[in-house]
Design a protein around this motif. Sequence first.
Motif, PDB file in Angstrom:
ATOM      1  N   ARG A  15       0.871  -1.102  -0.075  1.00 44.96           N
ATOM      2  CA  ARG A  15      -0.135  -0.083   0.032  1.00 44.96           C
ATOM      3  C   ARG A  15       0.751   1.183   0.066  1.00 44.96           C
ATOM      4  N   VAL A  16       0.241   2.178  -0.733  1.00 45.06           N
ATOM      5  CA  VAL A  16       1.109   3.535  -0.568  1.00 45.06           C
ATOM      6  C   VAL A  16       0.322   4.599  -0.017  1.00 45.06           C
ATOM      7  N   CYS A  17       1.015   5.672   0.607  1.00 45.63           N
ATOM      8  CA  CYS A  17       0.510   6.685   1.201  1.00 45.63           C
ATOM      9  C   CYS A  17      -0.303   7.591   0.077  1.00 45.63           C
ATOM     10  N   PRO A  18      -1.655   7.765   0.186  1.00 46.53           N
ATOM     11  CA  PRO A  18      -2.303   8.529  -0.869  1.00 46.53           C
ATOM     12  C   PRO A  18      -1.710  10.079  -1.018  1.00 46.53           C
ATOM     13  N   CYS A  19      -1.030  10.737  -0.074  1.00 45.47           N
ATOM     14  CA  CYS A  19      -0.551  11.940  -0.034  1.00 45.47           C
ATOM     15  C   CYS A  19       0.785  12.073  -0.965  1.00 45.47           C
ATOM     16  N   CYS A  20       1.554  11.175  -0.381  1.00 46.20           N
ATOM     17  CA  CYS A  20       3.013  11.480  -0.849  1.00 46.20           C
ATOM     18  C   CYS A  20       3.600  10.081  -1.787  1.00 46.20           C
ATOM     19  N   ASN A  21       2.945   9.007  -1.923  1.00 48.76           N
ATOM     20  CA  ASN A  21       2.992   7.721  -2.838  1.00 48.76           C
ATOM     21  C   ASN A  21       4.186   6.940  -2.283  1.00 48.76           C
ATOM     22  N   GLN A  22       4.667   7.157  -0.929  1.00 54.19           N
ATOM     23  CA  GLN A  22       5.424   6.276  -0.134  1.00 54.19           C
ATOM     24  C   GLN A  22       4.905   5.191   0.115  1.00 54.19           C
ATOM     25  N   TYR A  23       5.760   4.121   0.166  1.00 54.34           N
ATOM     26  CA  TYR A  23       5.221   2.792   0.652  1.00 54.34           C
ATOM     27  C   TYR A  23       4.868   3.097   2.277  1.00 54.34           C
ATOM     28  N   LEU A  24       3.335   2.523   2.455  1.00 55.02           N
ATOM     29  CA  LEU A  24       2.921   2.577   3.933  1.00 55.02           C
ATOM     30  C   LEU A  24       3.457   1.312   4.635  1.00 55.02           C
ATOM     31  N   PRO A  25       4.104   1.530   5.660  1.00 55.97           N
ATOM     32  CA  PRO A  25       4.671   0.611   6.567  1.00 55.97           C
ATOM     33  C   PRO A  25       3.493  -0.430   6.798  1.00 55.97           C
ATOM     34  N   ARG A  26       3.839  -1.618   7.148  1.00 57.34           N
ATOM     35  CA  ARG A  26       2.771  -2.675   7.554  1.00 57.34           C
ATOM     36  C   ARG A  26       1.912  -2.189   8.973  1.00 57.34           C
ATOM     37  N   GLY A  27       0.689  -2.245   8.987  1.00 55.64           N
ATOM     38  CA  GLY A  27      -0.077  -1.895  10.177  1.00 55.64           C
ATOM     39  C   GLY A  27      -0.537  -0.067  10.245  1.00 55.64           C
ATOM     40  N   GLN A  28       0.269   0.550   9.417  1.00 56.77           N
ATOM     41  CA  GLN A  28      -0.051   1.977   9.096  1.00 56.77           C
ATOM     42  C   GLN A  28      -1.160   2.215   8.416  1.00 56.77           C
ATOM     43  N   GLN A  29      -2.142   2.810   8.930  1.00 59.82           N
ATOM     44  CA  GLN A  29      -3.444   3.144   8.311  1.00 59.82           C
ATOM     45  C   GLN A  29      -3.555   4.423   7.470  1.00 59.82           C
ATOM     46  N   VAL A  30      -4.220   4.644   6.577  1.00 57.50           N
ATOM     47  CA  VAL A  30      -4.712   5.686   5.571  1.00 57.50           C
ATOM     48  C   VAL A  30      -3.341   6.517   4.935  1.00 57.50           C
ATOM     49  N   VAL A  31      -2.678   7.280   5.832  1.00 57.19           N
ATOM     50  CA  VAL A  31      -1.641   8.014   5.315  1.00 57.19           C
ATOM     51  C   VAL A  31      -0.333   7.692   6.292  1.00 57.19           C
ATOM     52  N   CYS A  32       0.838   7.804   5.739  1.00 60.62           N
ATOM     53  CA  CYS A  32       2.071   7.720   6.442  1.00 60.62           C
ATOM     54  C   CYS A  32       2.414   8.712   7.413  1.00 60.62           C
ATOM     55  N   LEU A  33       3.150   8.439   8.289  1.00 62.86           N
ATOM     56  CA  LEU A  33       3.423   9.322   9.644  1.00 62.86           C
ATOM     57  C   LEU A  33       3.835  10.648   9.365  1.00 62.86           C
ATOM     58  N   PRO A  34       4.779  10.826   8.484  1.00 68.61           N
ATOM     59  CA  PRO A  34       5.038  12.347   8.145  1.00 68.61           C
ATOM     60  C   PRO A  34       3.870  13.142   7.559  1.00 68.61           C
ATOM     61  N   CYS A  35       3.102  12.425   6.561  1.00 72.56           N
ATOM     62  CA  CYS A  35       2.047  13.102   6.002  1.00 72.56           C
ATOM     63  C   CYS A  35       0.887  13.474   7.003  1.00 72.56           C
ATOM     64  N   GLU A  36       0.786  12.511   8.043  1.00 71.04           N
ATOM     65  CA  GLU A  36      -0.184  12.663   8.922  1.00 71.04           C
ATOM     66  C   GLU A  36       0.088  13.751   9.766  1.00 71.04           C
ATOM     67  N   ARG A  37       1.336  14.109  10.249  1.00 67.53           N
ATOM     68  CA  ARG A  37       1.749  15.078  11.216  1.00 67.53           C
ATOM     69  C   ARG A  37       1.424  16.373  10.497  1.00 67.53           C
ATOM     70  N   GLN A  38       1.542  16.360   8.994  1.00 61.13           N
ATOM     71  CA  GLN A  38       1.300  17.747   8.086  1.00 61.13           C
ATOM     72  C   GLN A  38      -0.199  17.878   7.991  1.00 61.13           C
ATOM     73  N   LEU A  39      -0.967  16.845   8.002  1.00 57.13           N
ATOM     74  CA  LEU A  39      -2.465  17.050   7.557  1.00 57.13           C
ATOM     75  C   LEU A  39      -3.115  18.356   8.338  1.00 57.13           C
ATOM     76  N   PRO A  40      -3.639  19.169   7.883  1.00 70.98           N
ATOM     77  CA  PRO A  40      -4.303  20.380   8.109  1.00 70.98           C
ATOM     78  C   PRO A  40      -5.470  20.024   9.124  1.00 70.98           C
ATOM     79  N   PHE A  41      -5.560  19.477  10.190  1.00 67.58           N
ATOM     80  CA  PHE A  41      -6.724  19.306  10.953  1.00 67.58           C
ATOM     81  C   PHE A  41      -7.290  20.582  11.515  1.00 67.58           C
ATOM     82  N   THR A  42      -8.601  20.512  11.499  1.00 66.57           N
ATOM     83  CA  THR A  42      -9.336  21.701  11.838  1.00 66.57           C
ATOM     84  C   THR A  42      -9.837  21.659  13.344  1.00 66.57           C
ATOM     85  N   ASP A  43      -9.446  20.578  13.877  1.00 69.71           N
ATOM     86  CA  ASP A  43      -9.974  20.534  15.581  1.00 69.71           C
ATOM     87  C   ASP A  43     -11.360  21.093  15.857  1.00 69.71           C
ATOM     88  N   TYR A  44     -12.084  21.250  14.933  1.00 72.74           N
ATOM     89  CA  TYR A  44     -13.515  21.808  15.211  1.00 72.74           C
ATOM     90  C   TYR A  44     -14.242  20.990  16.147  1.00 72.74           C
TER      91      TYR A  44
END
Length: 232
Positions: A15-44
């Motif tokens: 599986r690849v990260c949909p944001c950056c196309n790097q391979y997702l480590p096994r067990g890592q869901q949805v997006v890779c960790l570096p991308c997850e850290r940079q996702l612009p969450f609203t926290d609304y």
Amino acid sequence: MYQWLNGLLHLIFPRVCPCCNQYLPRGQQVVCLPCERQLPFTDYHRHPSDNPFVDRFWGRLPLQAGSAMLHFGKGGRTQRLIHCIKYEGRRELALELGRWHGHMLREAVAFASAEVVVPVPLHPRKELQRGFNQSSWYGRGLGESLEVPVLEDGLVRARHTVSQTQKSRLERFQNVADAFEPGRADALAGKHVLLVDDVLTTGATLEACGLQLLTQKGVRLSLATLAIAEMA
Ligand SMILES: [Zn+2]
């Protein structure tokens, strides 16, 4: 057995990260960790009834709560995620993001009291083209995390609306205002309904849908979207 099969499939089709196309480590869901850290969450969801999402519906639609998971910016990670869903047919990505947002919304009492999820319906012709309704897959994920049913036919299209992108705000509103109608009065009455869509822009579509849901007896309304776009 399932895990073994899953592991094998991962080996064959990593599986690849949909944001950056790097391979997702096994067990890592949805997006890779570096991308997850940079996702612009609203926290609304931390201020479910008082945030810029809810403000956008002020004087238009009475809401219990409203939230978008991510800010939408051109060329950003959120746009990439939505592109993957809509144009690369990644329906499971919409589902996973729905589950993720649902876990956040569970923390807020205003959302945790929702009793049914209703997705904004896609026009049947468009759904046939794309093969699926992205709002409905996103809604299924939300429903799973919030442990409430998804009412796919809670709203139905009353007539075809032409493409929204070329129109002014007023034209868009007039075009969508009478485009929907409640599909399942029996299942909606008296419920706290969570209406869901992929991206909030002007809010014309959500407003039209929400007003229709509110015509049903005793309905209370909340909204959730995957992303919120800034207004030009
Ligand atoms: Zn990534």
